[in-house]
Design an enzyme around this catalytic site. Structure first.
Site, PDB file in Angstrom:
ATOM      1  N   SER A   1      62.608  27.176  32.481  1.00 14.62           N
ATOM      2  CA  SER A   1      63.199  25.923  32.009  1.00 14.62           C
ATOM      3  C   SER A   1      64.719  26.101  31.902  1.00 14.62           C
ATOM      4  CB  SER A   1      62.557  25.529  30.683  1.00 14.62           C
ATOM      5  OG  SER A   1      62.884  24.202  30.352  1.00 14.62           O
TER       6      SER A   1
ATOM      7  N   GLU B   1      60.812  22.600  39.613  1.00 13.06           N
ATOM      8  CA  GLU B   1      59.913  21.934  38.657  1.00 13.06           C
ATOM      9  C   GLU B   1      60.792  21.248  37.619  1.00 13.06           C
ATOM     10  OE1 GLU B   1      59.196  22.791  35.097  1.00 13.06           O
ATOM     11  OE2 GLU B   1      60.999  24.028  35.108  1.00 13.06           O
TER      12      GLU B   1
ATOM     13  N   HIS C   1      56.310  23.448  33.287  1.00 13.32           N
ATOM     14  CA  HIS C   1      55.973  23.043  31.918  1.00 13.32           C
ATOM     15  C   HIS C   1      54.544  22.527  31.887  1.00 13.32           C
ATOM     16  CE1 HIS C   1      60.388  23.012  31.866  1.00 13.32           C
ATOM     17  NE2 HIS C   1      60.310  23.121  30.561  1.00 13.32           N
TER      18      HIS C   1
END
Lengths: 304, 304
Positions: free
Chosen positions: B109, B208, B278
């Site tokens: 992330s 992502e 996630h």
């Protein structure tokens, strides 16, 4: 930097969308509002096309822009609205032809992607103004309309003054006279690393945005900081930050903290609080024009 | 590209935050979960510091990273969580010292900003894995934990396989064997134009994201497209797009349309649907490692 010919009563102006589609019911009042300014609107296909969130697909929208510039019967171009999608068109624009046909071009927000390219790659001044399908399809305050008229009809030189009762704030003192660049922060950040990246070297950088959490503003300013855009510029001019609240006010930096951590350390003359952006009343700005800013006296003047 | 030494039972690992602070009550279970993996966590100051939305100010967080790499008693580094703020630290990292002390480094992330720099500027492989204060402070499925253990203990070579019943999708066929790069799209877009810009040349690009409207995904992919990142890469691997709905489903491009307009035209072998990002269960990835992808057979294998 060339200043294109100003518009004039009866001038034919292209009305088009480089980004999102015009909401239902707004095209006719937008057309009427342009006529009320004394101009003759020419409605381009992107005003009625639809492709997802776009006003037609990329080829259609880019085609409208390319044609509006090269059509000799069109004196100027009004982006009907912003939204999202202008930077998708950049590889499809005929920049040599556009540079060969500089003309009045206006809009703001998502249109920032186009301002940057027309200023930097095509060499002419463009106008950060309210748009017919966003603001003035319905009645708008006199201050805003007065600045719009000055932009349209070649009278935007002279002092830029906030409405009464809206003081500017000095974040870093000093004076600068420089070409103005910038616009919507999201679009400027999205230009980085591309062939159409904002060049702030020696320029006065204007920034505004709408509808971004403070951490997103922080992230985009960090990207600009990391890219050296504050180090390279001559000064910074901060406009309206509309609906940019912290997600969690108890655990957030607020905008003044963010500016203090990311912009102020560059040490360039910096004013905040300009009444410009997604706000009314709003003034208009000549992007690519020469602006003199005294951040101590809190004054701004358009020289050319 | 150097593969750092894997961890081992009893290894001392730094637990730190490069981005946002650990939520109240999660530090102790995160520490216990690391101990349960057979590692000895060393809690760095950023695990308990607070500055706005950050786990301490930039100097504190960057200091934790610099010290964790240079401290010879620390065998590896686990980012406790993501959030926002890692790219603020990039100018403050001591990259020559970090390059001289490559060691196991993991997270995902917001941590993408650090992976990119450690891979590109410091020359060692890092690990895209679940994080102790995000996922495994509480019980997590066996698939995810098995991939985490393989990443931690040097056994991530071999096939990467989605959980049963989660098929991959071929967007463009073909085979590629290349160094893996990428991670969170927001952070990759935010790297563009900076000295720490993602370099996709000849690499397999993994993407992502979470919590972004589809038009924002479109915007970030457009920035990568405009920057030539799909043209330059050797292949594309798309992971989980968690909570990325269209703002207005009636007037939106959906993610498959967006991929078709922005990624597919580059013509590089492209797979979508990897169970990574996630999402749970999620697999782990070696960023900087060599991965072989067959987009026709829909297979992936980590070679080194």
């Amino acid at each position: 930097m060339l200043s294109p010919n100003p518009l004039y009563p009866g001038a034919r102006v292209a009305l088009l969308c480089a980004s999102s589609a015009i909401p239902e019911g707004r095209l006719e009042p937008a057309v009427a509002a342009i006529r009320a300014l004394g101009l003759e609107p020419v409605v381009f296909p992107s005003c009625t096309a639809l492709h997802g969130y776009f006003a037609g697909d990329d080829i259609l929208r880019a085609g409208d822009l390319n044609r509006a510039f090269t059509d000799p019967s069109i004196a100027g171009i009004l982006c009907a609205r912003g939204g999202y999608g202008a930077h998708r068109l950049l590889p499809l624009l005929n920049l040599p032809e556009i540079a060969a046909h500089p003309k009045f071009f206006s809009g703001y927000s998502d249109v920032t992607a186009l301002h940057t390219v027309f200023n930097q790659d095509c060499g002419f001044v463009t106008y950060h103004t309210v748009m017919p399908a966003t603001e003035y399809y319905e009645p708008v305050d006199d201050y805003t309309m007065s600045y719009l008229r000055r932009a349209l009809f070649g009278a935007l030189t002279g002092p830029l003054k906030n409405p009464a009762g809206q003081p500017l704030q000095t974040l870093v003192g000093g004076r600068v006279t420089a070409h103005l660049c910038g616009g919507n922060l999201s679009l400027l950040a999205a230009s980085l690393g591309t062939p159409w990246e904002i060049d702030t070297c020696g320029k006065l950088l204007f920034l505004e945005d709408i509808g971004e959490d403070t951490y997103r503003i922080d992230g985009m300013l960090t990207q600009l900081r990391n890219a050296g855009k504050f180090r390279d510029c001559a000064g910074v001019l901060l406009g309206a930050w509309t609906d940019c609240p912290p997600e969690n006010p108890d655990r957030a930096l607020l905008l003044p903290d963010i500016f203090a951590e990311l912009i102020v350390p560059a040490g360039k003359p910096t004013l905040a609080g300009l009444a410009c952006g997604h706000t009314l009343p709003t003034l208009s700005l000549p992007l690519g024009g020469v602006v003199s800013m005294d951040a101590d006296a809190q004054t701004l003047e358009v020289l050319t």
